[in-house]
Design a protein around this motif. Structure first.
Motif, PDB file in Angstrom:
ATOM      1  N   PHE A 185       0.653  -1.128  -0.001  1.00 51.78           N
ATOM      2  CA  PHE A 185      -0.236   0.043  -0.041  1.00 51.78           C
ATOM      3  C   PHE A 185       0.779   1.299  -0.010  1.00 51.78           C
ATOM      4  N   ASP A 186       2.213   1.023  -0.365  1.00 55.22           N
ATOM      5  CA  ASP A 186       3.091   2.280  -0.449  1.00 55.22           C
ATOM      6  C   ASP A 186       2.361   3.434  -1.553  1.00 55.22           C
ATOM      7  N   VAL A 187       2.499   4.494  -1.549  1.00 57.74           N
ATOM      8  CA  VAL A 187       2.106   5.429  -2.781  1.00 57.74           C
ATOM      9  C   VAL A 187       3.382   6.101  -2.921  1.00 57.74           C
ATOM     10  N   VAL A 188       3.876   5.903  -4.348  1.00 55.58           N
ATOM     11  CA  VAL A 188       5.186   6.731  -4.910  1.00 55.58           C
ATOM     12  C   VAL A 188       4.685   7.592  -5.787  1.00 55.58           C
ATOM     13  N   ASN A 189       5.272   8.826  -5.486  1.00 57.70           N
ATOM     14  CA  ASN A 189       5.189  10.018  -6.223  1.00 57.70           C
ATOM     15  C   ASN A 189       6.279  10.534  -7.015  1.00 57.70           C
ATOM     16  N   ILE A 190       6.582  10.631  -8.433  1.00 58.68           N
ATOM     17  CA  ILE A 190       7.537  11.112  -9.100  1.00 58.68           C
ATOM     18  C   ILE A 190       7.277  12.627  -9.317  1.00 58.68           C
ATOM     19  N   ARG A 191       8.088  13.528  -8.869  1.00 57.69           N
ATOM     20  CA  ARG A 191       7.965  15.004  -9.143  1.00 57.69           C
ATOM     21  C   ARG A 191       8.314  15.566 -10.497  1.00 57.69           C
ATOM     22  N   ARG A 192       7.837  16.404 -10.841  1.00 64.28           N
ATOM     23  CA  ARG A 192       8.205  17.003 -12.120  1.00 64.28           C
ATOM     24  C   ARG A 192       9.344  18.095 -11.755  1.00 64.28           C
ATOM     25  N   MET A 193       9.941  18.201 -12.924  1.00 58.71           N
ATOM     26  CA  MET A 193      11.098  19.273 -13.090  1.00 58.71           C
ATOM     27  C   MET A 193      10.366  20.617 -12.806  1.00 58.71           C
ATOM     28  N   ALA A 194      10.990  21.470 -12.079  1.00 61.87           N
ATOM     29  CA  ALA A 194      10.664  22.822 -11.663  1.00 61.87           C
ATOM     30  C   ALA A 194      10.397  23.561 -13.101  1.00 61.87           C
ATOM     31  N   VAL A 195      11.366  23.524 -14.020  1.00 58.86           N
ATOM     32  CA  VAL A 195      11.019  24.137 -15.642  1.00 58.86           C
ATOM     33  C   VAL A 195      11.285  23.253 -16.340  1.00 58.86           C
ATOM     34  N   TYR A 196      10.180  22.933 -17.262  1.00 58.66           N
ATOM     35  CA  TYR A 196      10.153  21.986 -18.277  1.00 58.66           C
ATOM     36  C   TYR A 196       8.851  22.095 -18.944  1.00 58.66           C
ATOM     37  N   GLU A 197       8.987  23.208 -20.061  1.00 56.28           N
ATOM     38  CA  GLU A 197       7.942  23.334 -20.916  1.00 56.28           C
ATOM     39  C   GLU A 197       8.354  23.186 -22.455  1.00 56.28           C
ATOM     40  N   LYS A 198       7.755  22.787 -23.222  1.00 59.57           N
ATOM     41  CA  LYS A 198       7.806  22.587 -24.547  1.00 59.57           C
ATOM     42  C   LYS A 198       7.589  23.794 -25.196  1.00 59.57           C
ATOM     43  N   PRO A 199       8.317  24.172 -26.585  1.00 56.03           N
ATOM     44  CA  PRO A 199       8.127  25.233 -27.155  1.00 56.03           C
ATOM     45  C   PRO A 199       6.596  25.372 -27.840  1.00 56.03           C
ATOM     46  N   GLU A 200       5.734  26.404 -27.452  1.00 61.34           N
ATOM     47  CA  GLU A 200       4.504  26.564 -27.874  1.00 61.34           C
ATOM     48  C   GLU A 200       4.316  27.551 -29.014  1.00 61.34           C
ATOM     49  N   MET A 201       3.115  27.420 -30.023  1.00 60.13           N
ATOM     50  CA  MET A 201       3.230  28.499 -31.049  1.00 60.13           C
ATOM     51  C   MET A 201       1.875  29.247 -31.173  1.00 60.13           C
ATOM     52  N   VAL A 202       2.038  30.344 -31.835  1.00 64.14           N
ATOM     53  CA  VAL A 202       0.808  30.971 -32.243  1.00 64.14           C
ATOM     54  C   VAL A 202       0.896  31.099 -33.858  1.00 64.14           C
ATOM     55  N   THR A 203      -0.101  31.767 -34.412  1.00 59.41           N
ATOM     56  CA  THR A 203      -0.049  31.597 -35.960  1.00 59.41           C
ATOM     57  C   THR A 203      -0.546  33.467 -36.203  1.00 59.41           C
ATOM     58  N   VAL A 204       0.218  33.818 -37.273  1.00 55.86           N
ATOM     59  CA  VAL A 204       0.058  35.195 -37.870  1.00 55.86           C
ATOM     60  C   VAL A 204      -0.356  34.992 -39.140  1.00 55.86           C
ATOM     61  N   THR A 205      -1.387  35.756 -39.708  1.00 58.83           N
ATOM     62  CA  THR A 205      -2.034  35.481 -41.090  1.00 58.83           C
ATOM     63  C   THR A 205      -2.306  36.775 -41.455  1.00 58.83           C
ATOM     64  N   GLY A 206      -2.635  36.696 -42.949  1.00 57.22           N
ATOM     65  CA  GLY A 206      -3.155  37.938 -43.435  1.00 57.22           C
ATOM     66  C   GLY A 206      -2.051  38.955 -43.976  1.00 57.22           C
ATOM     67  N   ALA A 207      -2.571  40.329 -44.065  1.00 60.02           N
ATOM     68  CA  ALA A 207      -1.368  41.438 -44.330  1.00 60.02           C
ATOM     69  C   ALA A 207      -0.222  41.648 -43.510  1.00 60.02           C
ATOM     70  N   VAL A 208       0.862  40.652 -43.690  1.00 65.09           N
ATOM     71  CA  VAL A 208       1.941  40.753 -42.933  1.00 65.09           C
ATOM     72  C   VAL A 208       2.858  40.081 -43.863  1.00 65.09           C
ATOM     73  N   PRO A 209       4.271  40.810 -43.952  1.00 63.76           N
ATOM     74  CA  PRO A 209       5.276  40.271 -44.749  1.00 63.76           C
ATOM     75  C   PRO A 209       5.690  38.839 -44.575  1.00 63.76           C
ATOM     76  N   TYR A 210       5.538  38.267 -43.508  1.00 59.68           N
ATOM     77  CA  TYR A 210       6.110  36.921 -43.186  1.00 59.68           C
ATOM     78  C   TYR A 210       5.006  36.141 -42.389  1.00 59.68           C
ATOM     79  N   ALA A 211       4.018  35.703 -43.029  1.00 56.02           N
ATOM     80  CA  ALA A 211       2.748  35.017 -42.124  1.00 56.02           C
ATOM     81  C   ALA A 211       3.437  33.589 -41.852  1.00 56.02           C
ATOM     82  N   GLY A 212       2.901  33.198 -40.968  1.00 59.22           N
ATOM     83  CA  GLY A 212       3.271  31.759 -40.531  1.00 59.22           C
ATOM     84  C   GLY A 212       3.043  31.426 -39.035  1.00 59.22           C
ATOM     85  N   LYS A 213       3.708  30.469 -38.443  1.00 58.49           N
ATOM     86  CA  LYS A 213       3.599  30.103 -37.134  1.00 58.49           C
ATOM     87  C   LYS A 213       4.987  30.559 -36.266  1.00 58.49           C
TER      88      LYS A 213
END
Length: 803
Positions: A564-592
Motif C-alpha cells: 500500500f505504499d504510494v510513490v510520487n515522481i515529481r516534475r522538473m521545476a522548469v520543463y515546458e515545450k515550445p508553444e506556437m501562435v499563428t500570424v496570417t493576413g497582410a503581414v510580410p512573413y505570415a506563419g507560425k
C-alpha cells in the motif's frame, strides 16, 4: 400435229398435278413432276391448311411426299418457302408446324387454402404444401394398362420401305380414323391391346408392314381429361383431372379431408361400389403408396367422418391429433407420433379419458403400451424426466480436475480426490467443506480434515452421499491482495501487485520508466500501523523523500517497498515545450511563431512577422483564440435557474462545442502603435491566431434586407445610407436591433435616447446585419375581452376614488 398434242397433254398434266398437290398433298398420287418454284402463295396457304386439318407437321409429311416421287431438293424448297411464309405473318401456323410429338395435357390447377382448423391433425400439412401436388409425370412411358377413351390422341408412325406419320384423336364414339385404313374402335382398350389391333389393321393395307419391311410405332401424344367427384373434402365438388391422375392427386386438389374428415377410411367408389379403402397413414408413416391408385372417369372419392381421434401432448417428437383404427394400441399411436423425444419420461404416460358424465385420469405403464387400446377423445400427456441425478457428485477448488463425477455406494472422500487427479500444491489440507443435501432437501455443511483423510484415517475419510459438493480450499484464498501505487512523471502510472522484496527500482521498471520531465525528487508515502491509538501523533502517513538519477531510472539507495505504499515522481521545476501562435493576413512573413517569453504580446509577434503591409487594414487586426474545454465545462456547471423546460443553457453549450470553435478578441492597432502598454496589446496564449485583414472599401449588408450585397464605402455616409442602398429592410427585418461588425471583430448596435435613435459609425470593411423580428403571439378574441374588462374595472376604481 401429233407432237403438238403430246406437249399440250404434258403441260395439262403438269398444271393438273400442281393443282392436285396444292389442293391435297396427302391424296396426290404422283409428285415427281412438281416444281415448287411454280407454286403461288395461295397454293402454299392451301398446303398449310391441309397439314393443319390432318394434325401434321411439314416434317411428318416429308416421308409421304418422297414416297410419291417428290425429290429431296424440291421438298427442301417447299419447307423453306413454308417457313418463310410463316415468318411473314403465319406465327400460329409456324408454331403448329414446329411442334413435335411431345405428350400434352390440359393444365389443371387449384388454389390452396391454408388449413387452420385442422392444424394439429396429423397429416393436414400434406395438403397445404404446394410442392406436394402428386401430379403425374407426362414424360414417363405410357403404362401398358392405360385404358384409352375419347379425348386421347395417338401418334401413329409407319417407317421403313413405306412411311406414314399422323396424330389421330380418339373420337367421341371411341374410334380413330387412319387414312387408307379406315376407322378402328379403341375406346375401353388398354394401350397395349389397342397397339396390336391398330398394327394388324395397318398391315392389311400396307403390304410392307405385313412382310416386315416396314414397322409400326404407336404412342400416346395427348392425354384426355376425366371427371372425378370429391365428397367430404375441404373443397368438395367435381374436378377435371388427368387420366393418369391418382387418388392422392385428387385429394390434394380438394384440399384433403374436411374438419371432421377421416384420414384412414377414405373410399374410392367405382361403378357405385367401393373399389378401394385408402389409409393415408400408410403413406405418412411408412411412405407406402400402395393406396395411390389411378383414377377413372366418373370415380367418386368419399371422405367419411372420423370414428376415433386422440391427442398426444408433451415430450414426443410429433405431438398432435391422431386418428385410430379399431384394434390399434398405444404403441401404434406412439409410432404415429415418431416416438418419445430425448427428455420424455418413458416409465408411464398419463391419459385423460372421457366418460359419459365426466373426465377421469389413468396411468399407462411401459408393460401396457402394446396392449392398451386408446378410446375416442383420449388425451395422452408425456411428461419430462426429473431435473435431478441419481448418481452425481461434485468436487471443485484446489484439485487438478474439478468436475462432476459419477457416485457409487460406499464412495469416500479419498476416492473422489483420486478421481480428480489429486490435490494441487496450494491446497489447504487442514479443512475441506462438503455441502450435503439432506432428505428434506435442506442443506448442511460437513467439514473434513483432508490431511488425515488422505492418510486413510477411518474417522476423517468419511463416506460420501450422492449430490455432495466437495470444496477444497487454496492457501491463496486466505492471502490478502497487496497493492502499491505509483503516480507522477512515470510512463504507466497506476496500481501494481505487491510481491515480497519489491523495491523502488523494480516498480519503476514495471511502470515503464520515467518520463523526460521527471525530476530527481521522489516522495513515498507509507501507511502507519499500530495496535494502539496515539492521540499525540496526528500523522496519517509516513513520508520518505529520496533522490534518483532520472536518466537511468535508478536511485542511489535501493529502497524496499511495503504493501500500500504510494510513490510520487515529481516534475522538473522548469520543463515546458515550445508553444506556437499563428500570424496570417497582410503581414510580410505570415506563419507560425514560437512564444519566446511568457508575456509575448500582439505587438511583439506582428513586429517579428515584419509589421503590417501597405495593404493591411489597421482597423482589421484581431485575435482568434480557441475555446478551451475548461470554458465549456464551467458553463455546464453554472446553474442559470432557467427552469427544467428551458433549453437556453443547452443551446449555449452546444454552440460552444459545435459552432464556435474560437473566441474573437478585437485589437485597436492605432492605440497600440501609440502606446505599446495599451490594454488592447493583450498577452498571447498558445494556439492563438493573429489575423490582419486586407483593406477593402466595401461595406457588406446582410440579414433581413431586400438585397444582400456589398456597397462601396462612402466617407461621411451613415448607417441608413447603406440600408437604403440595398432596398431597406424586408417585412421581417428588425431595424432598431441592427448592428455592425467591424473588421477587427468588434461589434456595435443601434441605440436610442429620448426617442432619438442613433446608429453606429460605419467604417470600410464593416458588415451591417439586420436581424429578424421575433414572432409574437396575437391576442385571441377572449383575451381582448378579458383585457377590456380589466381596463373597465380599473377605470371604475379611479372614478370611484375621486368622487
Amino acid at each position: 400435229m401429233r407432237k403438238v398434242i403430246t406437249v399440250l397433254l404434258m403441260l395439262f398434266a403438269m398444271f393438273q398435278s400442281y393443282e392436285v398437290f396444292a389442293q391435297d398433298l396427302l391424296k396426290a398420287s404422283d409428285l415427281s413432276t412438281l416444281k415448287v418454284d411454280n407454286l403461288t402463295e395461295s397454293d402454299l396457304l392451301k398446303i398449310k391448311s391441309q397439314l393443319q386439318s390432318n394434325n401434321m407437321t411439314i416434317d411428318q409429311a416429308e416421308p409421304m411426299a418422297l414416297a410419291k416421287g417428290m425429290s429431296v431438293t424440291e421438298f427442301a424448297k417447299l419447307r423453306s418457302r413454308l417457313v418463310n411464309q410463316q415468318g411473314n405473318g403465319g406465327t400460329s401456323n409456324a408454331k403448329s408446324l414446329a411442334e413435335g410429338s411431345e405428350r400434352k395435357q390440359e393444365k389443371i390447377s387449384n388454389t390452396k387454402v391454408k388449413d387452420t382448423e385442422n392444424a394439429l391433425v396429423f397429416g393436414s400439412e400434406l395438403f397445404d404444401n404446394p410442392t406436394l401436388n402428386f401430379e403425374p409425370d407426362l414424360k414417363l412411358a405410357t403404362p401398358v394398362n392405360y385404358v384409352l377413351g375419347p379425348g386421347d390422341e395417338l401418334q401413329i408412325s409407319v417407317y421403313g420401305v413405306q412411311e406414314f406419320n399422323a396424330s389421330i384423336p380418339v373420337s367421341v364414339e371411341g374410334k380413330i380414323s387412319i387414312q387408307y385404313v379406315g376407322q378402328i374402335a379403341v375406346s375401353g382398350m388398354t394401350i397395349e391391346a389397342a397397339t396390336q389391333k391398330i398394327r394388324n389393321a395397318i398391315a392389311g393395307v400396307y403390304s410392307t408392314v405385313r412382310s416386315g419391311q416396314s414397322q409400326v410405332g404407336i404412342s400416346l401424344s395427348r392425354i384426355r381429361t376425366i371427371k372425378v367427384t370429391l365428397i367430404g373434402s375441404k373443397q368438395p365438388g367435381n374436378y377435371s383431372v388427368s387420366s393418369l391422375a391418382t387418388v392422392y392427386n385428387a385429394l390434394f386438389l380438394g384440399g384433403g379431408p374436411a374438419k371432421n374428415g377421416s384420414y384412414r377410411n377414405i373410399e374410392l367408389l367405382r361403378n357405385n361400389k367401393v373399389y378401394r379403402t385408402i389409409d393415408l397413414y400408410r403413406f405418412l408413416v411408412k411412405g407406402d403408396q400402395s393406396d395411390n391408385v389411378g383414377l377413372k372417369d366418373n370415380d367418386v372419392i368419399r371422405i367419411p367422418a372420423y370414428t376415433q381421434r386422440v391427442s398426444v401432448e408433451g415430450e414426443v417428437k410429433r405431438p398432435g391429433i391422431f386418428e385410430m383404427k379399431k384394434g390399434e394400441t398405444f404403441a401404434d399411436l406412439l409410432s404415429f407420433a415418431s416416438g418419445f423425444n430425448e427428455l420424455a419420461y418413458t416409465a408411464s404416460v398419463n391419459v385423460m379419458q372421457k366418460t359419459a358424465k365426466e373426465f377421469k385420469v389413468k396411468d399407462i405403464y411401459t408393460s401396457e403400451y402394446a396392449s392398451y387400446k386408446p378410446l375416442s377423445g383420449d388425451v395422452f400427456r408425456v411428461s419430462k424426466i426429473l431435473n435431478r441425478f441419481e448418481n452425481r457428485i461434485k468436487i471443485d477448488g484446489a484439485v487438478f480436475r474439478p468436475n462432476t463425477y459419477s457416485y457409487y455406494e460406499g464412495m469416500r472422500i479419498s476416492d473422489l480426490v483420486s478421481k480428480a487427479d489429486g490435490l494441487k500444491e496450494d491446497a489447504y489440507t487442514k479443512r475441506a467443506r462438503i455441502i450435503r443435501l439432506k432428505a428434506d432437501l435442506t442443506t448442511e455443511i460437513v467439514n473434513v480434515n483432508l490431511e488425515k483423510a488422505l492418510k486413510n484415517d477411518a474417522e476423517a475419510n468419511i463416506v460420501l452421499h450422492k449430490e455432495d459438493v466437495v470444496t477444497v480450499y487454496s492457501v491463496l484464498d486466505f492471502k490478502e491482495e497487496y497493492k502499491v501505487t505509483i503516480d507522477g512523471e512515470i510512463k504507466k502510472p497506476g496500481n501494481y501487485d505487491y510481491q515480497q522484496n519489491l523495491t523502488l527500482n523494480d516498480l519503476l521498471i514495471q511502470a515503464g520508466g520515467l518520463t523526460g520531465s521527471a525530476s530527481k525528487r521522489v516522495e513515498i508515502a507509507r501507511m502507519i500501523q499500530s495496535d494502539e491509538i496515539n492521540d499525540k501523533n496526528q500523522d496519517k502517513a509516513q513520508l520518505f523523500n529520496l533522490e534518483i538519477t532520472a536518466d537511468n531510472n535508478e536511485q542511489v539507495k535501493n529502497f524496499a517497498l511495503e504493501p500500500f505504499d504510494v510513490v510520487n515522481i515529481r516534475r522538473m521545476a522548469v520543463y515546458e515545450k515550445p508553444e506556437m501562435v499563428t500570424v496570417t493576413g497582410a503581414v510580410p512573413y505570415a506563419g507560425k511563431y514560437v512564444l519566446v517569453t511568457k508575456r509575448d504580446k500582439v505587438y511583439d509577434l506582428i513586429q517579428r512577422a515584419g509589421g503590417l503591409t501597405s495593404l493591411a487594414n489597421i482597423n482589421g487586426v484581431k485575435i482568434k483564440r480557441p475555446i478551451q474545454g475548461a470554458q465549456i465545462e464551467a458553463l455546464e456547471n453554472v446553474n442559470l435557474n432557467l427552469g427544467k423546460k428551458d433549453s437556453i443553457q443547452d443551446k449555449l453549450t452546444k454552440k460552444l462545442k459545435e459552432d464556435l470553435k474560437y473566441a474573437t478578441i478585437p485589437v485597436d492597432w492605432k492605440s497600440i502603435t501609440k502606446n505599446p502598454k495599451n490594454s488592447s496589446n493583450v498577452t498571447l496564449f498558445p494556439g492563438d491566431e493573429i489575423e490582419v485583414a486586407t483593406f477593402t472599401e466595401g461595406v457588406k449588408v446582410a440579414g433581413n434586407v431586400l438585397l444582400n450585397s456589398e456597397i462601396p464605402y462612402n466617407s461621411g455616409k451613415g448607417f441608413n445610407y447603406y440600408l437604403n442602398a440595398v432596398g431597406g429592410v424586408d417585412a421581417k427585418g428588425w431595424k432598431k436591433k441592427a448592428y455592425i461588425i467591424y473588421p477587427n471583430g468588434k461589434a456595435d448596435v443601434a441605440g436610442s435616447f429620448l426617442f432619438i435613435r442613433s446608429y453606429p459609425k460605419v467604417m470600410p470593411g464593416s458588415q451591417i446585419v439586420v436581424p429578424e423580428k421575433p414572432e409574437r403571439k396575437k391576442l385571441s378574441a377572449g383575451e381582448w375581452v378579458g383585457f377590456g374588462s380589466v381596463i373597465s374595472s380599473l377605470a371604475l376604481l379611479i372614478i370611484t376614488a375621486f368622487k
